[in-house]
Scaffold this motif. Structure first.
Motif, PDB file in Angstrom:
ATOM      1  N   ALA A   1       0.811  -1.214   0.000  1.00 17.70           N
ATOM      2  CA  ALA A   1       0.000   0.000   0.000  1.00 17.70           C
ATOM      3  C   ALA A   1       0.848   1.270   0.000  1.00 17.70           C
ATOM      4  CB  ALA A   1      -0.938   0.000   1.207  1.00 17.70           C
ATOM      5  N   ASP A   2       2.032   1.213   0.598  1.00 14.53           N
ATOM      6  CA  ASP A   2       2.878   2.398   0.662  1.00 14.53           C
ATOM      7  C   ASP A   2       3.825   2.524  -0.517  1.00 14.53           C
ATOM      8  OD1 ASP A   2       4.455   0.219   1.318  1.00 14.53           O
ATOM      9  OD2 ASP A   2       5.652   1.303   2.795  1.00 14.53           O
TER      10      ASP A   2
ATOM     11  N   SER B   1      -6.971  -3.048  -1.802  1.00 19.69           N
ATOM     12  CA  SER B   1      -5.730  -2.839  -2.532  1.00 19.69           C
ATOM     13  C   SER B   1      -5.969  -1.990  -3.776  1.00 19.69           C
ATOM     14  CB  SER B   1      -5.112  -4.183  -2.921  1.00 19.69           C
ATOM     15  OG  SER B   1      -3.938  -4.008  -3.682  1.00 19.69           O
ATOM     16  N   ASN B   2      -7.074  -2.245  -4.444  1.00 15.93           N
ATOM     17  CA  ASN B   2      -7.378  -1.535  -5.682  1.00 15.93           C
ATOM     18  C   ASN B   2      -7.675  -0.054  -5.441  1.00 15.93           C
ATOM     19  OD1 ASN B   2      -7.773  -2.006  -8.621  1.00 15.93           O
ATOM     20  ND2 ASN B   2      -9.813  -1.180  -8.183  1.00 15.93           N
ATOM     21  N   GLU B   3      -8.018   0.303  -4.221  1.00 14.40           N
ATOM     22  CA  GLU B   3      -8.215   1.710  -3.907  1.00 14.40           C
ATOM     23  C   GLU B   3      -6.892   2.463  -3.877  1.00 14.40           C
ATOM     24  OE1 GLU B   3     -10.384   2.170  -0.307  1.00 14.40           O
ATOM     25  OE2 GLU B   3     -12.133   1.067  -1.000  1.00 14.40           O
TER      26      GLU B   3
ATOM     27  N   ASP C   1     -16.422 -11.917 -11.241  1.00 11.12           N
ATOM     28  CA  ASP C   1     -17.141 -10.845 -10.555  1.00 11.12           C
ATOM     29  C   ASP C   1     -16.215 -10.079  -9.618  1.00 11.12           C
ATOM     30  OD1 ASP C   1     -19.511 -11.399 -11.821  1.00 11.12           O
ATOM     31  OD2 ASP C   1     -20.458 -12.387 -10.112  1.00 11.12           O
ATOM     32  N   VAL C   2     -15.437 -10.799  -8.835  1.00  7.02           N
ATOM     33  CA  VAL C   2     -14.554 -10.149  -7.873  1.00  7.02           C
ATOM     34  C   VAL C   2     -13.462  -9.362  -8.581  1.00  7.02           C
ATOM     35  CG1 VAL C   2     -12.805 -10.581  -6.107  1.00  7.02           C
ATOM     36  CG2 VAL C   2     -15.020 -11.721  -5.972  1.00  7.02           C
ATOM     37  N   PHE C   3     -12.860  -9.957  -9.601  1.00  4.08           N
ATOM     38  CA  PHE C   3     -11.740  -9.296 -10.273  1.00  4.08           C
ATOM     39  C   PHE C   3     -12.186  -8.050 -11.029  1.00  4.08           C
ATOM     40  CE2 PHE C   3      -9.959 -13.871 -10.619  1.00  4.08           C
ATOM     41  CZ  PHE C   3      -9.592 -13.841  -9.285  1.00  4.08           C
ATOM     42  N   GLU C   4     -13.430  -8.049 -11.546  1.00  2.20           N
ATOM     43  CA  GLU C   4     -13.954  -6.858 -12.214  1.00  2.20           C
ATOM     44  C   GLU C   4     -14.622  -5.910 -11.235  1.00  2.20           C
ATOM     45  OE1 GLU C   4     -16.211  -6.887 -15.720  1.00  2.20           O
ATOM     46  OE2 GLU C   4     -15.087  -8.499 -16.696  1.00  2.20           O
ATOM     47  N   GLY C   5     -15.419  -6.459 -10.314  1.00  2.00           N
ATOM     48  CA  GLY C   5     -16.192  -5.620  -9.412  1.00  2.00           C
ATOM     49  C   GLY C   5     -15.372  -4.980  -8.319  1.00  2.00           C
ATOM     50  N   ASN C   6     -14.248  -5.581  -7.961  1.00  2.00           N
ATOM     51  CA  ASN C   6     -13.422  -5.069  -6.869  1.00  2.00           C
ATOM     52  C   ASN C   6     -11.996  -4.744  -7.296  1.00  2.00           C
ATOM     53  OD1 ASN C   6     -15.210  -5.649  -4.269  1.00  2.00           O
ATOM     54  ND2 ASN C   6     -15.438  -7.381  -5.665  1.00  2.00           N
ATOM     55  N   GLY C   7     -11.586  -5.250  -8.443  1.00  2.00           N
ATOM     56  CA  GLY C   7     -10.251  -4.981  -8.950  1.00  2.00           C
ATOM     57  C   GLY C   7     -10.299  -4.303 -10.297  1.00  2.00           C
TER      58      GLY C   7
END
Length: 425
Positions: free
Chosen positions: A239-240, A288-290, A351-357
């Motif tokens: 993250a850093d 992480s994607n944020e 779904d997870v890889f597109e919706g959250n990543g």
């Protein structure tokens, strides 16, 4: 400081407005992996990786490699993948294709085929990530590095400077004229192993130095995305890193490889257990994607599960009850129930890889069993179109209209990232 803040926000908005990556890995092409198959292995049964394959082939190695490169992946393959909805290719390549070592047994010439594939991608409307998959000394000791056995990339003092030199060459060439309209990403190194914190520190320093070298080498396309692999540590540990190297949101991406077949815990799961675990990845991929775009650079449909005649599932690779089938059986012979079981697992991951990543790259375009994307489409356990869902809402959200949902997710992503940035100023 205020100008930097608004510049960063604009960069985030520009990146987040892009379509999610729906990609495949071009496995076993420019770096051999025996388990994925191919005629080249027929005459060298004792070889285990590209290093030993070239040694075993001897003077026949150049002709054998040229034949493999010419047939395993072609323009027809690219066109077929495009017709299935794939928009990006992740193409692994080894250091010896860029900066060969005279003492190595490898055959050179693979970079010419990479360049050719970029042209095929252009004609089919696809983008390409160039992935340095094998580093001098081997970064992980696996066959996917070109040479299985000891990983000495981190311990031999000459290896990392050589790797940075290779990254500079790749960045300069593929951000330049003739490639910059197709090549959108450059991965600094695939799966550098981290046995202990010291290894992570070495890899982290390499990433920092290689990122700076790549940025300095960029030519026409100054927006080429540089990708780091998570090195098998928690996503939150990175993250850093954007702040450490001074990267804005659209300049750096994090690659994570998500499989459910390589641990005892995974192999104890039944069908629903695999889906639950797939859905739970949103709890790590999303945060992480944020911070920086996070993508499943490798994932698969493979799971070690069997389905009974009554529809119940058990873990394992074989079963003896009448009517029972396992995912390790030939997918061409799967029952409709087994096809649906695997499709549900695939859709949950998508779904997870597109919706959250930021998207995904399936491993691989072709290969054995449920590792074969093209067969998956033809046999029905990969959805068509890729946005279709036979089992929507498995992970607590749905993507019924991918255009509308993409816009919604992008707006949501803006809000989350914006809050994070405001906390920095």
């Amino acid at each position: 400081m205020l100008n930097l803040f608004f510049f960063t926000l604009l960069a985030i908005f520009a990146f987040a407005s892009a379509d999610p990556i729906r990609g495949v890995n071009v496995g076993n092409w420019l770096i051999l992996e025996k388990w994925l198959g191919g005629d080249i292995w027929n005459s060298i049964p004792n070889a285990s990786d590209e290093w030993t394959a070239c040694e075993a082939l001897g003077e026949n190695a150049p002709a054998a490699m040229q034949n493999h490169w010419s047939t395993w992946f072609t323009q027809d393959t690219v066109n077929q993948l495009a017709s299935y909805g794939i928009n990006t290719l992740r193409i692994p390549i080894g250091y010896w294709a860029i900066q060969p070592n005279a003492s190595d047994p490898y055959v050179t010439g693979a970079q010419d085929y990479l360049d050719q594939a970029i042209g095929w991608a252009r004609s089919a409307g696809l983008k390409v990530w160039v992935d340095l998959h094998g580093a001098p000394g081997s970064q992980n000791g696996y066959d996917n590095s070109g040479h299985s056995g000891t990983a000495s990339w981190q311990t031999d003092s000459s290896n990392i400077p050589t790797t940075i030199s290779i990254i500079e060459q790749l960045a300069a060439k593929y951000s330049g004229s003739g490639f910059s309209d197709v090549v959108t990403g450059l991965e600094l190194l695939n799966e550098p192993i981290s046995w202990d914190p010291q290894d992570v520190a070495i890899t982290r320093q390499y990433y920092s130095d290689a990122y700076a070298a790549a940025q300095a080498a960029l030519t026409d396309n100054k927006d080429l995305t540089i990708i780091i692999h998570d090195s098998f540590v928690d996503l939150s540990d990175w993250a850093d890193f954007p702040a450490q190297v001074g990267a804005s949101y659209n300049q750096l991406s994090l690659d994570t490889h998500i499989y459910q077949v390589f641990s005892d815990a995974d192999n104890e799961l039944n069908g629903s257990g695999h889906i639950v675990k797939a859905c739970n990845f949103q709890n790590t991929v999303g945060p992480s994607n944020e911070v920086l775009p996070t993508i499943a650079g490798e994932w698969t449909a493979a799971e070690n599960v069997c389905i009974n005649a009554d529809g119940s599932t058990i873990n394992g690779t074989s079963c003896s009850s009448e009517g029972c089938q396992c995912t390790t059986d030939d997918p061409a012979n799967w029952s409709s129930d087994l096809v649906n079981l695997v499709r549900g697992y695939v859709e949950a991951q998508m779904d997870v890889f597109e919706g959250n990543g930021t998207g995904y790259f399936f491993w691989a375009h072709t290969g054995p069993g449920s590792w074969n994307f093209m067969s998956g489409v033809q046999q029905g356990w990969i959805p068509q179109p890729l946005t279709a869902r036979a089992f929507p809402g498995q992970c607590g959200f749905t993507l019924p209209d991918i255009t509308a949902i993409d816009a919604s997710k992008r707006k949501h992503k803006h809000r989350r990232v914006k809050r994070g940035l405001l906390g920095m100023f």
